[in-house]
Design a protein around this motif. Sequence first.
Motif, mmCIF file in Angstrom:
data_model
loop_
_atom_site.group_PDB
_atom_site.id
_atom_site.type_symbol
_atom_site.label_atom_id
_atom_site.label_comp_id
_atom_site.label_asym_id
_atom_site.label_seq_id
_atom_site.Cartn_x
_atom_site.Cartn_y
_atom_site.Cartn_z
ATOM 1 N N GLU A 87 -5.462 7.868 -5.349
ATOM 2 C CA GLU A 87 -5.391 6.430 -5.653
ATOM 3 C C GLU A 87 -6.065 6.119 -6.995
ATOM 4 O O GLU A 87 -5.618 5.235 -7.727
ATOM 5 C CB GLU A 87 -6.098 5.629 -4.545
ATOM 6 C CG GLU A 87 -5.223 5.288 -3.351
ATOM 7 C CD GLU A 87 -4.347 4.049 -3.579
ATOM 8 O OE1 GLU A 87 -3.266 4.190 -4.171
ATOM 9 O OE2 GLU A 87 -4.737 2.955 -3.160
ATOM 10 N N SER A 105 1.218 3.252 -2.445
ATOM 11 C CA SER A 105 0.497 4.292 -3.199
ATOM 12 C C SER A 105 -0.510 4.994 -2.294
ATOM 13 O O SER A 105 -0.621 6.222 -2.307
ATOM 14 C CB SER A 105 -0.206 3.698 -4.424
ATOM 15 O OG SER A 105 -1.133 2.714 -4.042
ATOM 16 N N THR A 113 -0.203 -2.522 -9.612
ATOM 17 C CA THR A 113 -1.562 -2.800 -9.147
ATOM 18 C C THR A 113 -2.602 -2.531 -10.238
ATOM 19 O O THR A 113 -3.539 -3.318 -10.428
ATOM 20 C CB THR A 113 -1.874 -1.937 -7.901
ATOM 21 O OG1 THR A 113 -0.932 -2.285 -6.883
ATOM 22 C CG2 THR A 113 -3.279 -2.163 -7.389
ATOM 23 N N ASP A 167 -7.239 0.595 0.841
ATOM 24 C CA ASP A 167 -5.867 0.938 1.238
ATOM 25 C C ASP A 167 -5.787 2.339 1.846
ATOM 26 O O ASP A 167 -5.170 2.543 2.888
ATOM 27 C CB ASP A 167 -4.926 0.869 0.024
ATOM 28 C CG ASP A 167 -4.635 -0.559 -0.401
ATOM 29 O OD1 ASP A 167 -5.253 -1.481 0.151
ATOM 30 O OD2 ASP A 167 -3.786 -0.752 -1.287
ATOM 31 N N GLY A 194 0.790 -1.235 0.000
ATOM 32 C CA GLY A 194 0.000 0.000 0.000
ATOM 33 C C GLY A 194 0.819 1.279 0.000
ATOM 34 O O GLY A 194 0.391 2.293 0.565
ATOM 35 N N HIS A 230 -4.201 3.771 -9.421
ATOM 36 C CA HIS A 230 -4.739 2.398 -9.574
ATOM 37 C C HIS A 230 -5.768 2.243 -10.686
ATOM 38 O O HIS A 230 -6.097 1.112 -11.020
ATOM 39 C CB HIS A 230 -5.501 1.988 -8.308
ATOM 40 C CG HIS A 230 -4.649 1.454 -7.211
ATOM 41 N ND1 HIS A 230 -5.146 0.666 -6.206
ATOM 42 C CD2 HIS A 230 -3.341 1.578 -6.963
ATOM 43 C CE1 HIS A 230 -4.175 0.360 -5.380
ATOM 44 N NE2 HIS A 230 -3.067 0.905 -5.811
HETATM 45 MG MG MG Z 1 -1.316 0.569 -4.229
#
Ligand code: MG
Length: 383
Positions: A192, A146, A242, A203, A144, A196
């Motif tokens: 995110e 990011s 991811t 997360d 996690g 992502h």
């Molecule tokens: Mg991530």
Amino acid sequence: MALEVRARAPGKIILSGEHAVVHGFTAVAAAIDLHTYVYFRLHSTSDNDDGLVELELKDLGLVFSWPSQRLREMFSELGLPSKTCSPECLKVITSLVEELSFPEAKIGLSSGVSAFLYLYTSIIGYRPGKVRVTSDLPLGSGLGSSASFCVSVSAALLALSGAVCADNQQKGWFVMRENELELVNKWAFQGERIIHGKPSGIDNTVSTFGSMIMFRLSELTRLKSSGPIRMLITNTKVGRNTKALVAGVSERTQRHPDAMAAVFTAVDSISKELSDVIQSAAHDDVSITAKEEKLEELMEMNQGLLQCMGVSHASIETVLRTTLRYKLASKLTGAGGGGCVLTLLPTLLPSTIVDKVISELEACGFQCLKVEVGGKGLEVCFT
Ligand SMILES: [Mg+2]
Ligand SMILES: Nc1ncnc2c1ncn2[C@@H]1O[C@H](COP(=O)(O)OP(=O)(O)O)[C@@H](O)[C@H]1O
Ligand SMILES: C[C@@](O)(CCOP(=O)(O)O)CC(=O)O
């Protein structure tokens, strides 16, 4: 108003439910004691307005900067600040990031820098300032990084924008109020989204609020374990991304909707049962061992379903085989495809065995780390 602030936000492990959570099913995650740290200094308004917006990624020895006037010109037609990054906004950000040069092996950083530019211009506007980032977390490994980057950056920016902590008198590191954490979490989710593509939000939520949580469709339930849960994290050091893995699972879901719905439903049941087991009382060796055996079995079942989703990897299978020789259960954590693997370390497991497993795993070129899970979330500091 303060002109300097620090923020730190933890990484996480997912005990059960990664990927399924993106499709609306239950997952369980916990904060770990590895953080991303952000220092933010806002230049005072008396400084001239044609200064720079700077981002220093200290561990990586990289500094990026943009004249604030240029940002103003490029974003002005979009009518910032916006609560979500529109395709037009992303286009502007992408063109700014494409001008930068990243070392070949660090090309994945461009999405993090894009998220930064979006958060800075949306929260602060075009006022010059300097953001310095350091991190304990391996990037792109399933822990996690990011989310903890987006949470700590959002918190620092919001703190100096005056949107949170405006009346703060606290010295040293402190936790924001619940409604302020919620605001940070919302912005971090937008960051995110840039990194992502289709994040579930688990997360950034666990990084913001800390602890151990059960999460489904943006709703979190805090879990209280009756005792400590110790995990071994093995980083296979196999790089992965991811965004690509999440997209791969979505494509498999489109090809086999019924089969994948059954897989996700099974994961949902595992996550719910795992939450019950974590919260169940266990005060003596017999009940603690029984509890840990249930957790191990559920982790193994979840790993099997992650294989069905197509996100395991040869390096992950090597870790599973190695730990199984010591009768220890493991599963991948995060998006998979390489990255990190979790192994439950039972309370009564002799430390000599732990040392043996670690040296066997390290002999394969992996990196091991023991963690206790469910610690603090985001904290900030003005002094
Ligand atoms: Mg991530
Ligand atoms: N400290 C950081 N500085 C800049 N970008 C970061 C940082 N931490 C994470 N990122 C961004 O997040 C990406 C990794 O995110 P992701 O693929 O989701 O893996 P994970 O979240 O498991 O580490 C990096 O490639 C980078 O773009
Ligand atoms: C695969 C997923 O469930 C977790 C991804 O975690 P990480 O970025 O690999 O640390 C995606 C998500 O929930 O947003």
